[in-house]
Design an enzyme around this catalytic site. Structure first.
Site, PDB file in Angstrom:
ATOM      1  N   CYS A 152       4.842 -14.621  -2.548  1.00  0.00           N
ATOM      2  CA  CYS A 152       4.373 -15.902  -3.060  1.00  0.00           C
ATOM      3  C   CYS A 152       2.859 -15.950  -3.127  1.00  0.00           C
ATOM      4  O   CYS A 152       2.166 -15.182  -2.472  1.00  0.00           O
ATOM      5  CB  CYS A 152       4.806 -17.041  -2.146  1.00  0.00           C
ATOM      6  SG  CYS A 152       6.562 -17.119  -1.888  1.00  0.00           S
TER       7      CYS A 152
ATOM      8  N   GLY B  71       4.190 -13.971  -7.853  1.00  0.00           N
ATOM      9  CA  GLY B  71       5.539 -14.531  -7.951  1.00  0.00           C
ATOM     10  C   GLY B  71       5.763 -15.096  -9.331  1.00  0.00           C
ATOM     11  O   GLY B  71       4.950 -15.886  -9.810  1.00  0.00           O
TER      12      GLY B  71
ATOM     13  N   ASN C  96       3.514 -18.943   2.043  1.00  0.00           N
ATOM     14  CA  ASN C  96       3.598 -17.524   1.699  1.00  0.00           C
ATOM     15  C   ASN C  96       3.878 -16.758   2.986  1.00  0.00           C
ATOM     16  O   ASN C  96       3.126 -16.877   3.950  1.00  0.00           O
ATOM     17  CB  ASN C  96       2.269 -17.063   1.083  1.00  0.00           C
ATOM     18  CG  ASN C  96       2.207 -15.560   0.816  1.00  0.00           C
ATOM     19  OD1 ASN C  96       1.147 -14.966   0.817  1.00  0.00           O
ATOM     20  ND2 ASN C  96       3.352 -14.933   0.585  1.00  0.00           N
ATOM     21  N   GLY C  97       4.964 -15.984   2.971  1.00  0.00           N
ATOM     22  CA  GLY C  97       5.328 -15.189   4.148  1.00  0.00           C
ATOM     23  C   GLY C  97       6.788 -15.375   4.490  1.00  0.00           C
ATOM     24  O   GLY C  97       7.553 -15.929   3.699  1.00  0.00           O
TER      25      GLY C  97
ATOM     26  N   TYR D  86      -0.744  -2.507  -3.215  1.00  0.00           N
ATOM     27  CA  TYR D  86      -0.074  -2.902  -4.464  1.00  0.00           C
ATOM     28  C   TYR D  86      -0.200  -4.375  -4.815  1.00  0.00           C
ATOM     29  O   TYR D  86      -0.418  -4.727  -5.970  1.00  0.00           O
ATOM     30  CB  TYR D  86       1.413  -2.556  -4.367  1.00  0.00           C
ATOM     31  CG  TYR D  86       2.272  -3.141  -5.468  1.00  0.00           C
ATOM     32  CD1 TYR D  86       2.371  -2.515  -6.713  1.00  0.00           C
ATOM     33  CD2 TYR D  86       2.975  -4.324  -5.270  1.00  0.00           C
ATOM     34  CE1 TYR D  86       3.152  -3.057  -7.728  1.00  0.00           C
ATOM     35  CE2 TYR D  86       3.758  -4.878  -6.285  1.00  0.00           C
ATOM     36  CZ  TYR D  86       3.844  -4.237  -7.509  1.00  0.00           C
ATOM     37  OH  TYR D  86       4.602  -4.771  -8.508  1.00  0.00           O
TER      38      TYR D  86
HETATM   39  P1  AMP Z   1      11.244   2.250  -7.545  1.00  0.00           P
HETATM   40  O1  AMP Z   1      11.934   2.582  -8.812  1.00  0.00           O
HETATM   41  O2  AMP Z   1      12.094   1.349  -6.700  1.00  0.00           O
HETATM   42  O3  AMP Z   1      10.781   3.452  -6.788  1.00  0.00           O
HETATM   43  O4  AMP Z   1       9.967   1.384  -7.932  1.00  0.00           O
HETATM   44  C1  AMP Z   1       8.683   1.801  -7.710  1.00  0.00           C
HETATM   45  C2  AMP Z   1       7.729   0.912  -8.494  1.00  0.00           C
HETATM   46  O5  AMP Z   1       7.867  -0.438  -8.069  1.00  0.00           O
HETATM   47  C3  AMP Z   1       6.270   1.332  -8.296  1.00  0.00           C
HETATM   48  O6  AMP Z   1       5.716   1.557  -9.586  1.00  0.00           O
HETATM   49  C4  AMP Z   1       5.616   0.152  -7.626  1.00  0.00           C
HETATM   50  O7  AMP Z   1       4.397  -0.166  -8.269  1.00  0.00           O
HETATM   51  C5  AMP Z   1       6.565  -0.999  -7.777  1.00  0.00           C
HETATM   52  N1  AMP Z   1       6.705  -1.756  -6.518  1.00  0.00           N
HETATM   53  C6  AMP Z   1       6.576  -1.311  -5.266  1.00  0.00           C
HETATM   54  N2  AMP Z   1       6.799  -2.296  -4.361  1.00  0.00           N
HETATM   55  C7  AMP Z   1       7.072  -3.409  -5.071  1.00  0.00           C
HETATM   56  C8  AMP Z   1       7.356  -4.766  -4.723  1.00  0.00           C
HETATM   57  N3  AMP Z   1       7.409  -5.158  -3.449  1.00  0.00           N
HETATM   58  N4  AMP Z   1       7.592  -5.643  -5.720  1.00  0.00           N
HETATM   59  C9  AMP Z   1       7.549  -5.243  -6.995  1.00  0.00           C
HETATM   60  N5  AMP Z   1       7.267  -3.979  -7.391  1.00  0.00           N
HETATM   61  C10 AMP Z   1       7.024  -3.064  -6.447  1.00  0.00           C
END
Ligand code: AMP
Length: 472
Positions: A9, A35, A109-110, A254
């Site tokens: 969030c 979000g 948020n959290g 990220y």
């Molecule tokens: P995956 O296919 O599950 O390995 O997705 C990896 C991708 O998801 C990477 O390109 C990350 O930038 C992105 N990512 C990692 N953590 C999150 C998160 N918590 N929420 C949304 N996207 C994420």
């Protein structure tokens, strides 16, 4: 059942500006990346609190007509993403109630790790809940408090919470904000240009919101601190004893925008440093460095600078992909990723490529991207990840799947390399990640990379989710 494990969030609060709800709206625009499922604003004209919230993106929800119905010089706002089970409007925030302490609205948020227990206790004492979000628990705790003032009741409520919270409250004539004693999630304080000679204040998850408002970043709300802004001015108080700091490192990896200052440090700087250290730690015989946009951009820049290899934007991202799209009935392989990313063949053909992304969660995205780059003619694909393997779910506000779905929790790096079909795969080491965020004093939480959770209390439900599903 209270199923509130993942909730990403963004929050904002405005005090003392005649167009408070408009400024909250603009701030939410800047925090949209935190979000995209629902958004809401509550405003106060000093006596009445008005709220508007809905599913969808900020620009779809708030029209001029809607904002006109949110009058007053005080406002709070929220933008929310959460997993499918909770995709309902009644979980959208802010939550607003009229209780024995007056009118109050809250945005959070959290994740409150003892929310299930608190809720069960409150229900046994007659509280009726409208949503499944743990944020509502806070309002009930405030209503039940024996303290007479709003600030006193909030203090009382906050002291009963465990886990991660950056909270913004709106009372009739004041804004109150607080951070949990570990400082998991960010919350920055800024000052707006004077309006009629009186200072206006803004609080937001990230400082990129301040830039849009021409607000000056003053400092962070401290872990365990409550800041009250009312007619009498600004009061800052420590409501809880100090705990070991546990700032979420994933905000720098990220989640936050690179143009933000988070936990007092530039996110761009951290990410470039991650890339530089990754280049030193895991060099590869390659021709070019290619980011996976946008998550890998800054780290790839750092990798390129350190390695001396040219930075090439060989994957182009379509920024206009909406939440719904029409898919051809004849399945196209890897359609979802293709819709979002397209390779530049002229940059990739015949080249050995270092592909930089921020993280691998399930591994499916990386696998599709590696394939795409190879199909566009790359000779070799070396995957570099700017954080350590993600081995444990987050209970403090980042959306991570069950341990059973985390590829690194169940496979070696060599197995993952084979799965994503890369020629080589390396992750940034934990030490180098800590160096990248200049964590000299051990003030960050690395639980998703270590399984070492900084709070004592993790409910049985959560432990089951973290461990048993993965068979450990
Ligand atoms: P995956 O296919 O599950 O390995 O997705 C990896 C991708 O998801 C990477 O390109 C990350 O930038 C992105 N990512 C990692 N953590 C999150 C998160 N918590 N929420 C949304 N996207 C994420």
């Amino acid at each position: 059942m209270l199923d509130k494990f993942h909730e990403e969030c963004g929050v904002v609060a405005i005090y003392g500006h005649p167009e408070a709800s408009k400024l909250a709206y603009l701030s939410l625009y800047a925090l949209q990346h935190r979000g995209q499922e629902s958004a809401g604003i509550s405003s106060s004209d000093g006596a009445l609190i008005s709220t508007h919230k809905a599913m969808g993106h900020v620009h779809d929800i708030f029209t001029n007509e809607v904002l006109k119905k949110l009058p007053g010089a005080l406002a709070i706002g929220h933008t929310r993403y959460s997993t499918a089970g909770d995709t309902v409007e009644r979980n959208a925030q802010p939550f607003s109630v009229h209780c024995n302490k007056g009118r109050i609205a809250v945005a959070h948020n959290g994740n409150i790790t003892n929310a299930a227990e608190l809720r069960a206790h409150l229900e046994s004492r007659g509280s009726i809940f409208q949503a499944s979000s743990d944020t509502e628990v806070i309002l009930h705790l405030v209503a039940h408090s024996r303290e007479r003032t709003m600030a006193g009741a909030l203090r009382d409520a906050l002291l009963q919470l465990d886990g991660a919270f950056s909270l913004v409250f709106l009372a009739e004539d004041r804004v109150i904000v607080a951070r949990d004693p570990w400082g998991f999630r960010p919350l920055a304080m800024g000052q707006l240009e004077m309006s009629g000679g009186r200072p206006s204040y803004v609080f937001a998850s990230e400082t990129c919101a301040f830039d849009l408002l021409n607000a000056v970043y003053l400092n962070d709300v401290q872990p365990g601190e409550m800041v009250i802004v009312g007619p009498e001015g600004v009061t800052r108080e420590r409501y809880a004893p100090e705990k070991p700091r546990a700032q979420c490192v994933f905000e720098h990896v990220y989640f936050s925008r690179p143009d933000s200052i988070v936990f007092g440090r530039s996110v761009q700087e951290s990410r470039e440093q991650m890339g530089k250290l990754l280049a030193r730690q895991a060099p590869a015989p390659a021709d070019i460095v290619v980011p996976v946009p946008d998550s890998g951009n800054a780290a790839a820049l750092g990798y390129s600078e350190e390695s001396g290899l040219p930075y090439r934007q060989a994957l182009i991202r379509n920024h206009y992909v909406g939440r719904t799209f029409i898919e051809p009935s004849q399945a196209i392989r890897d359609f979802g990723v293709k819709l979002k990313l397209n390779p530049v063949r002229s940059l990739l053909e015949g080249r050995s490529v270092i592909l930089v992304d921020d993280s691998i969660v399930r591994g499916t995205t990386s696998r599709k991207i590696v394939r795409m780059v190879r199909q566009a003619g790359a000779r070799e694909v070396h995957m570099r990840i700017s954080c350590p393997p993600t081995v444990s779910p987050c209970f403090y506000g980042v959306d991570t799947p069950n341990k059973s779905e985390l590829i690194a929790a169940n496979s070696t790096t060599e197995e993952i390399r084979r799965f994503i079909e890369a020629d080589s795969l390396s992750y940034l080491s934990l030490d180098n990640l800590s160096r990248s965020v200049a964590d000299d004093r051990g003030e960050y939480c690395y639980a998703c990379y270590t399984g070492d959770y900084p709070t004592d209390f993790i409910s049985i439900e959560q432990l089951v989710r973290a461990g048993k599903k993965a068979g450990c």
